[in-house]
Design an enzyme around this catalytic site. Structure first.
Site, mmCIF file in Angstrom:
data_model
loop_
_atom_site.group_PDB
_atom_site.id
_atom_site.type_symbol
_atom_site.label_atom_id
_atom_site.label_comp_id
_atom_site.label_asym_id
_atom_site.label_seq_id
_atom_site.Cartn_x
_atom_site.Cartn_y
_atom_site.Cartn_z
ATOM 1 N N HIS A 105 50.675 38.910 30.562
ATOM 2 C CA HIS A 105 50.055 40.090 31.160
ATOM 3 C C HIS A 105 50.413 41.380 30.400
ATOM 4 C CE1 HIS A 105 48.285 42.473 34.352
ATOM 5 N NE2 HIS A 105 48.000 41.383 35.037
ATOM 6 N N GLU A 129 43.748 39.133 29.265
ATOM 7 C CA GLU A 129 44.536 37.991 29.729
ATOM 8 C C GLU A 129 43.746 36.702 29.552
ATOM 9 O OE1 GLU A 129 45.450 38.967 33.908
ATOM 10 O OE2 GLU A 129 44.937 40.979 33.294
ATOM 11 N N HIS A 173 48.572 36.281 41.112
ATOM 12 C CA HIS A 173 49.613 36.118 40.093
ATOM 13 C C HIS A 173 50.836 35.322 40.549
ATOM 14 C CE1 HIS A 173 47.231 38.564 37.551
ATOM 15 N NE2 HIS A 173 47.724 39.752 37.812
HETATM 16 C C1 BGC Z 1 44.196 41.888 37.818
HETATM 17 C C2 BGC Z 1 44.098 43.251 38.466
HETATM 18 C C3 BGC Z 1 45.443 43.607 39.029
HETATM 19 C C4 BGC Z 1 46.460 43.577 37.921
HETATM 20 C C5 BGC Z 1 47.824 43.775 38.504
HETATM 21 C C6 BGC Z 1 45.194 41.981 36.711
HETATM 22 O O1 BGC Z 1 45.350 40.733 36.113
HETATM 23 O O2 BGC Z 1 42.946 41.454 37.349
HETATM 24 O O3 BGC Z 1 43.138 43.251 39.503
HETATM 25 O O4 BGC Z 1 45.443 44.844 39.649
HETATM 26 O O5 BGC Z 1 46.448 42.347 37.273
HETATM 27 O O6 BGC Z 1 48.698 44.191 37.591
#
Ligand code: BGC
Length: 372
Positions: free
Chosen positions: A202, A337, A126
């Site tokens: 998210h 997402e 991320h």
């Molecule tokens: C991921 C997860 C992760 C989460 C974190 C998601 O987009 O796929 O693996 O734990 O984000 O907030």
């Protein structure tokens, strides 16, 4: 009646005064003392979205159930301090520069290797640690879309090398609330050096209302016959395989909790998988997923220009306290997402995520709410 009140009454009747847009309110401060603001969008049906300048983050989203009763259906915090605490797991934020994982935090462009922070052992997740897009303050201005929606446009210029990524990049994220209880998010980016870009929102949804106990009773359909299987660190192997005959098959509506136990002992600890959205040749915006809560009747339909969608069942939610003191339990919300596939920058057979100078990155995702 004065002329003004006649005009106001006429505007209300015609719905012109719907799509009310409040001026930004104070949402607290960042740890280094910068002011954070929050914008409110409301349409004529009372659907309300609140978005903060910290991470261009969707903080609240109030939609009606089958009886017209409103609930806030996404997880979040009451002020900026919550978003900077350990309870925040990317709630509602604009995620990037590259959302999802980059294997071992490394990639090469034109023969040059770049190294990023490892914040999800042994991978990069991320967009990084301190200056990922969810952690910076975005400039905001009110906008009106051509199709009559009112919105907020957020912009941020990320300097060359920020979080280890090459290129100075100008990002824009526009949130627009439309009459039909639809929230549209449009993303745009331009760079001065070739660099990977993959943006998503998210938001964690629970259509019974954020803070409700579980999301395992929701019904889900994902418009995908295929997915990208991953290794034990959730990096795709590079193969694209059918979901048919697996617990990942949501091609027809399935209860989320029906088969999730089979994933308990896998690396993903539940659903945490990237699906390849079915798309007809030349189709720009395609159906990605439909989520329904049988209790409230609320339904969310997601359409996107993106090739993939990560379905994540909040497997790491840990009873943190969120908005209004509500507790967010394990699997009490889920993320859908829209994005390019994880680790695309290192997978030449996946759709390209490298943006070149002179080109424009664009992406649109539409969240339509209804109830029956
Ligand atoms: C991921 C997860 C992760 C989460 C974190 C998601 O987009 O796929 O693996 O734990 O984000 O907030």
């Amino acid at each position: 009646m004065t002329r003004f009140s006649i005009l106001l009454a006429a505007a209300l009747t015609l719905g012109i005064a719907g799509n009310v847009q409040a001026k930004p309110a104070d949402f607290g401060k960042t740890k280094d003392g910068k002011k954070v603001q929050i914008y409110t969008l409301e349409n004529e049906n009372g659907v309300t979205a609140k978005i903060s300048t910290l991470g261009a983050t969707l903080v609240e989203l109030h939609v009606p159930d089958k009886n017209g009763k409103f609930a806030d259906v996404i997880l979040g915090f009451d002020d900026a301090s919550g978003y900077q605490g350990d309870g925040n797991q990317y709630f509602g934020c604009t995620t990037g520069r590259v959302c999802n994982r980059i294997a071992k935090g490394k990639f090469k462009i034109d023969g040059k290797e770049y190294t990023l922070a490892i914040n999800n052992e042994p991978n990069h997740l991320h967009g990084g640690v301190e200056r990922s897009l969810d952690k910076v303050i975005w400039k905001a201005k009110e906008i009106t879309s051509k199709d009559g929606g009112k919105g907020v446009s957020f912009t941020y210029t990320s300097p060359d090398g920020e979080e280890g990524y090459p290129g100075k990049v100008n990002f824009t994220v526009n949130y627009v609330l439309l009459k039909k209880n639809t929230l549209r998010i449009y993303y745009r980016a331009k760079t001065d050096k070739a660099t990977p870009i993959n943006l998503t929102n998210h938001a964690y949804f629970n259509l019974a209302g954020a803070g409700s106990e579980t999301v395992l009773n929701h019904m889900l359909r994902i418009n995908a016959d295929k997915y990208t299987p991953g290794d034990n660190t959730l990096i795709p192997t590079g193969k694209i395989e059918p979901v048919k005959g697996t617990v990942l098959d949501f091609t027809k509506f399935k209860k989320i909790g029906a088969r999730i136990k089979k994933l308990d002992d896998t690396a993903a600890l539940g659903y945490d998988h990237n699906y390849v959205i079915n798309r007809k040749k030349g189709q720009k915006i395609a159906l990605a997923a439909i989520l329904r809560d049988p209790g409230s009747g609320r339904k969310l339909t997601i359409r996107t220009t993106e090739p993939g969608i990560q379905f994540y069942t909040g497997n790491f939610l840990k009873d943190q306290k969120g908005k209004g003191g509500k507790t967010y339990a394990h699997r009490s919300a889920l993320c859908l997402e829209t994005q390019h596939y994880p680790n695309s920058v290192n997978q030449p057979n996946f759709p390209n995520t490298v943006l070149k100078p002179g080109d424009v990155y664009e992406s649109t995702t539409v969240y339509a709410f209804s109830a029956d």
